[in-house]
Design an enzyme around this catalytic site. Structure first.
Site, PDB file in Angstrom:
ATOM      1  N   THR A 151       0.818  -1.211   0.000  1.00 45.66           N
ATOM      2  CA  THR A 151       0.000   0.000   0.000  1.00 45.66           C
ATOM      3  C   THR A 151       0.855   1.266   0.000  1.00 45.66           C
ATOM      4  OG1 THR A 151      -1.468   1.282   1.452  1.00 45.66           O
ATOM      5  CG2 THR A 151      -0.111  -0.337   2.515  1.00 45.66           C
ATOM      6  N   ASP A 152       0.305   2.353  -0.520  1.00 47.79           N
ATOM      7  CA  ASP A 152       1.012   3.648  -0.466  1.00 47.79           C
ATOM      8  C   ASP A 152       1.072   4.186   0.964  1.00 47.79           C
ATOM      9  OD1 ASP A 152      -1.639   4.413  -0.099  1.00 47.79           O
ATOM     10  OD2 ASP A 152      -1.625   5.989  -1.628  1.00 47.79           O
ATOM     11  N   GLU A 153       0.306   3.565   1.883  1.00 42.35           N
ATOM     12  CA  GLU A 153       0.316   4.073   3.268  1.00 42.35           C
ATOM     13  C   GLU A 153       1.670   3.908   3.931  1.00 42.35           C
ATOM     14  OE1 GLU A 153      -3.143   3.267   5.621  1.00 42.35           O
ATOM     15  OE2 GLU A 153      -4.370   3.045   3.842  1.00 42.35           O
TER      16      GLU A 153
HETATM   17  P1  NAD Z   1      -9.856  -7.291   2.635  1.00 41.41           P
HETATM   18  O1  NAD Z   1      -9.833  -6.950   4.092  1.00 41.41           O
HETATM   19  O2  NAD Z   1     -11.076  -7.019   1.835  1.00 41.41           O
HETATM   20  O3  NAD Z   1      -9.518  -8.853   2.437  1.00 41.41           O
HETATM   21  C1  NAD Z   1      -8.503  -9.490   3.142  1.00 41.41           C
HETATM   22  C2  NAD Z   1      -8.648 -10.982   2.885  1.00 41.41           C
HETATM   23  O4  NAD Z   1      -7.569 -11.656   3.562  1.00 41.41           O
HETATM   24  C3  NAD Z   1      -9.949 -11.578   3.425  1.00 41.41           C
HETATM   25  O5  NAD Z   1     -10.511 -12.471   2.502  1.00 41.41           O
HETATM   26  C4  NAD Z   1      -9.509 -12.311   4.692  1.00 41.41           C
HETATM   27  O6  NAD Z   1     -10.339 -13.438   5.001  1.00 41.41           O
HETATM   28  C5  NAD Z   1      -8.106 -12.739   4.304  1.00 41.41           C
HETATM   29  N1  NAD Z   1      -7.247 -12.962   5.483  1.00 41.41           N
HETATM   30  C6  NAD Z   1      -7.059 -12.129   6.536  1.00 41.41           C
HETATM   31  N2  NAD Z   1      -6.229 -12.689   7.425  1.00 41.41           N
HETATM   32  C7  NAD Z   1      -5.862 -13.888   6.913  1.00 41.41           C
HETATM   33  C8  NAD Z   1      -5.017 -14.928   7.356  1.00 41.41           C
HETATM   34  N3  NAD Z   1      -4.368 -14.850   8.537  1.00 41.41           N
HETATM   35  N4  NAD Z   1      -4.855 -16.024   6.581  1.00 41.41           N
HETATM   36  C9  NAD Z   1      -5.515 -16.130   5.393  1.00 41.41           C
HETATM   37  N5  NAD Z   1      -6.351 -15.178   4.929  1.00 41.41           N
HETATM   38  C10 NAD Z   1      -6.521 -14.074   5.685  1.00 41.41           C
HETATM   39  O7  NAD Z   1      -8.586  -6.561   2.029  1.00 41.41           O
HETATM   40  P2  NAD Z   1      -8.400  -5.841   0.609  1.00 41.41           P
HETATM   41  O8  NAD Z   1      -8.911  -4.458   0.701  1.00 41.41           O
HETATM   42  O9  NAD Z   1      -8.881  -6.745  -0.455  1.00 41.41           O
HETATM   43  O10 NAD Z   1      -6.805  -5.752   0.563  1.00 41.41           O
HETATM   44  C11 NAD Z   1      -6.026  -6.787  -0.010  1.00 41.41           C
HETATM   45  C12 NAD Z   1      -4.566  -6.415   0.052  1.00 41.41           C
HETATM   46  O11 NAD Z   1      -4.351  -5.206  -0.649  1.00 41.41           O
HETATM   47  C13 NAD Z   1      -4.036  -6.186   1.465  1.00 41.41           C
HETATM   48  O12 NAD Z   1      -2.740  -6.749   1.550  1.00 41.41           O
HETATM   49  C14 NAD Z   1      -3.985  -4.682   1.612  1.00 41.41           C
HETATM   50  O13 NAD Z   1      -2.975  -4.289   2.508  1.00 41.41           O
HETATM   51  C15 NAD Z   1      -3.674  -4.274   0.184  1.00 41.41           C
HETATM   52  N6  NAD Z   1      -4.146  -2.931  -0.219  1.00 41.41           N
HETATM   53  C16 NAD Z   1      -5.462  -2.574  -0.001  1.00 41.41           C
HETATM   54  C17 NAD Z   1      -5.890  -1.321  -0.430  1.00 41.41           C
HETATM   55  C18 NAD Z   1      -7.329  -0.885  -0.240  1.00 41.41           C
HETATM   56  O14 NAD Z   1      -7.654   0.265  -0.528  1.00 41.41           O
HETATM   57  N7  NAD Z   1      -8.233  -1.746   0.182  1.00 41.41           N
HETATM   58  C19 NAD Z   1      -5.003  -0.434  -1.052  1.00 41.41           C
HETATM   59  C20 NAD Z   1      -3.678  -0.840  -1.248  1.00 41.41           C
HETATM   60  C21 NAD Z   1      -3.263  -2.103  -0.830  1.00 41.41           C
HETATM   61  P1  TYD Z   2     -10.148   4.341   4.763  1.00 36.53           P
HETATM   62  O1  TYD Z   2     -11.135   3.920   3.734  1.00 36.53           O
HETATM   63  O2  TYD Z   2     -10.219   3.708   6.103  1.00 36.53           O
HETATM   64  O3  TYD Z   2      -8.713   4.148   4.109  1.00 36.53           O
HETATM   65  P2  TYD Z   2      -7.255   4.635   4.650  1.00 36.53           P
HETATM   66  O4  TYD Z   2      -7.349   5.089   6.026  1.00 36.53           O
HETATM   67  O5  TYD Z   2      -6.532   3.355   4.537  1.00 36.53           O
HETATM   68  O6  TYD Z   2      -6.825   5.690   3.686  1.00 36.53           O
HETATM   69  O7  TYD Z   2     -10.268   5.896   4.944  1.00 36.53           O
HETATM   70  C1  TYD Z   2     -10.083   6.795   3.876  1.00 36.53           C
HETATM   71  C2  TYD Z   2     -10.154   8.188   4.423  1.00 36.53           C
HETATM   72  O8  TYD Z   2     -11.487   8.430   4.892  1.00 36.53           O
HETATM   73  C3  TYD Z   2      -9.249   8.416   5.623  1.00 36.53           C
HETATM   74  O9  TYD Z   2      -8.723   9.735   5.550  1.00 36.53           O
HETATM   75  C4  TYD Z   2     -10.168   8.279   6.811  1.00 36.53           C
HETATM   76  C5  TYD Z   2     -11.501   8.788   6.273  1.00 36.53           C
HETATM   77  N1  TYD Z   2     -12.724   8.181   6.873  1.00 36.53           N
HETATM   78  C6  TYD Z   2     -13.716   8.988   7.395  1.00 36.53           C
HETATM   79  O10 TYD Z   2     -13.641  10.225   7.377  1.00 36.53           O
HETATM   80  N2  TYD Z   2     -14.833   8.393   7.929  1.00 36.53           N
HETATM   81  C7  TYD Z   2     -14.973   7.043   7.977  1.00 36.53           C
HETATM   82  O11 TYD Z   2     -16.006   6.541   8.520  1.00 36.53           O
HETATM   83  C8  TYD Z   2     -13.940   6.213   7.417  1.00 36.53           C
HETATM   84  C9  TYD Z   2     -14.055   4.726   7.436  1.00 36.53           C
HETATM   85  C10 TYD Z   2     -12.826   6.839   6.873  1.00 36.53           C
END
Ligand code: NAD
Ligand code: TYD
Length: 336
Positions: A125-127
């Site tokens: 992630t970019d975080e």
């Molecule tokens: P999500 O929370 O929707 O899904 C996570 C999945 O991992 C779920 O199916 C969960 O059951 C599984 N999981 C969790 N713990 C586990 C374990 N111990 N063993 C096996 N499976 C397990 O997450 P997402 O939003 O789809 O994110 C997927 C990946 O992308 C993550 O690595 C996250 O850090 C990365 N990512 C997410 C975002 C975003 O905006 N959502 C952005 C950049 C990177």
């Molecule tokens: P989020 O979707 O949790 O992603 P991340 O924190 O990983 O960027 O949140 C996106 C932005 O929205 C973040 O600045 C926090 C804000 N936010 C709210 O203002 N209210 C909410 O209920 C949530 C879940 C997030």
């Protein structure tokens, strides 16, 4: 090509599996997923009958189960999505975040090393770059300065994964994407939470002043980027993946209010998140230059498609907002 996809029942992992299997390629896709609160077999229903697909329920931090699966299947690559992925939950309860994101990644890397898996793609992630001051954008060499247990655990797992390239010559790539949105996203993250609440006329909790900036990436664009890195990425390299669309949170919420025909009075300003990063911003020049990938879905079109999906899939929303979700919601939002 035979792939193990960890976290394939989650939001992005399932989109990646659906994307891969939408093609006619001769592939084998084995999903390894623990099915935590965020994992949902319904997300994989569209591919459930595909003979190229198999589901294995298991924990990536369980070395016995992981070793057995890798030894049995001998995959060409592991694409590693599984994580505890939510910042707010990582603040409320960091233990599962450290266990899955750090120990789970380590367990997979060790199994890949032991059984000679040729490729390992670690999805990050970019975080990990932390809050980026204007007017800068983070490229892949930007320092890692993390704020939450979630982002710290992702930074740690990125470095661990890269060390397996440097030390053991394993073909590891790390991708760092910006905030994803799209269908099937668990309604704890900003966009699906605001859509689900707006559709039901519930209040929209905006943290702090709502002026925090995020870069938004449509989930299918992210999955196409991961496929491009799998096919053309250079081992040992990090690739940023951004959507080229930076917006303050309040503007995103306003767009959702407008698209759902609701009123601004639904906005409720609530106490800010501790350690809240003010601005994420990254450049994806490297992946574009090296693989030809670029985002295709404009934010307004992606948001409209996402809202339409949530409108059509109220049963999916109801199911994922079970008792455990209510508990989380109260814990995170009550008295805020
Ligand atoms: P999500 O929370 O929707 O899904 C996570 C999945 O991992 C779920 O199916 C969960 O059951 C599984 N999981 C969790 N713990 C586990 C374990 N111990 N063993 C096996 N499976 C397990 O997450 P997402 O939003 O789809 O994110 C997927 C990946 O992308 C993550 O690595 C996250 O850090 C990365 N990512 C997410 C975002 C975003 O905006 N959502 C952005 C950049 C990177
Ligand atoms: P989020 O979707 O949790 O992603 P991340 O924190 O990983 O960027 O949140 C996106 C932005 O929205 C973040 O600045 C926090 C804000 N936010 C709210 O203002 N209210 C909410 O209920 C949530 C879940 C997030």
């Amino acid at each position: 090509m035979k792939l193990i996809v960890t976290g394939g029942a989650g939001f992005i992992g399932s989109a990646f599996v659906r994307l891969l299997l939408a093609g006619k390629d001769s592939l084998e896709v084995i999903v390894l997923d623990k099915l935590t609160y965020a994992g949902n077999p319904d997300n994989l229903a569209p591919v459930a009958a595909d003979p190229r697909y198999r589901f294995v329920q298991g924990d990536i931090a369980d070395s016995v189960a992981v070793n057995e699966l890798v030894e049995e299947t001998q995959p060409d690559a592991i694409v590693h999505f599984a994580a505890e992925s939510h910042v707010d939950r990582s603040i409320l309860s960091p233990e599962p975040v450290v266990r899955t994101n750090l120990m789970g990644t380590f367990t997979l890397l060790e199994a890949a090393r032991k059984y000679g898996v040729k490729q390992f793609l670690h999805v990050s992630t970019d975080e990990v770059y932390g809050s980026i001051p204007e007017p800068h954008d983070a490229d892949e060499s930007y320092p890692l300065v993390t704020s939450s247990p979630y982002s710290a655990s992702k930074a740690g797992s990125d470095l661990l994964a890269l060390s397996y390239y440097t030390t053991y010559k394993m073909a590891v790539c790390v991708t760092r994407a910006s905030n994803n949105y799209g269908p099937y996203q668990f309604p704890e993250k900003l966009i699906p939470l605001m859509i689900a609440n707006a559709l039901e006329g519930k209040s929209l909790p905006v943290y702090g002043d709502g002026q925090q900036v995020r870069d938004w990436l449509y989930v299918d664009d992210h999955c196409r980027a991961i496929r491009a890195v799998l096919e053309r990425g250079r081992p040992g390299e990090v690739y940023n993946i951004g959507g080229s669309r930076s917006l303050p949170n309040l503007e995103v919420v306003e767009k959702i209010i407008a698209a759902t025909g609701r009123d601004h009075s639904l906005i409720k300003y609530v106490t800010d998140r501790p350690g809240h990063d003010r601005r994420y911003a990254l450049t994806s020049d490297k992946i574009t230059r090296e693989t030809g990938w670029a985002p295709q879905v404009e934010f307004e079109a992606g948001l409209a498609a996402t809202i339409e999906w949530y409108r059509q899939n109220t049963k999916w929303i109801e199911r994922v907002r079970s008792g455990a979700y209510r508990e989380y919601y109260d814990q995170n939002y009550a008295n805020r």
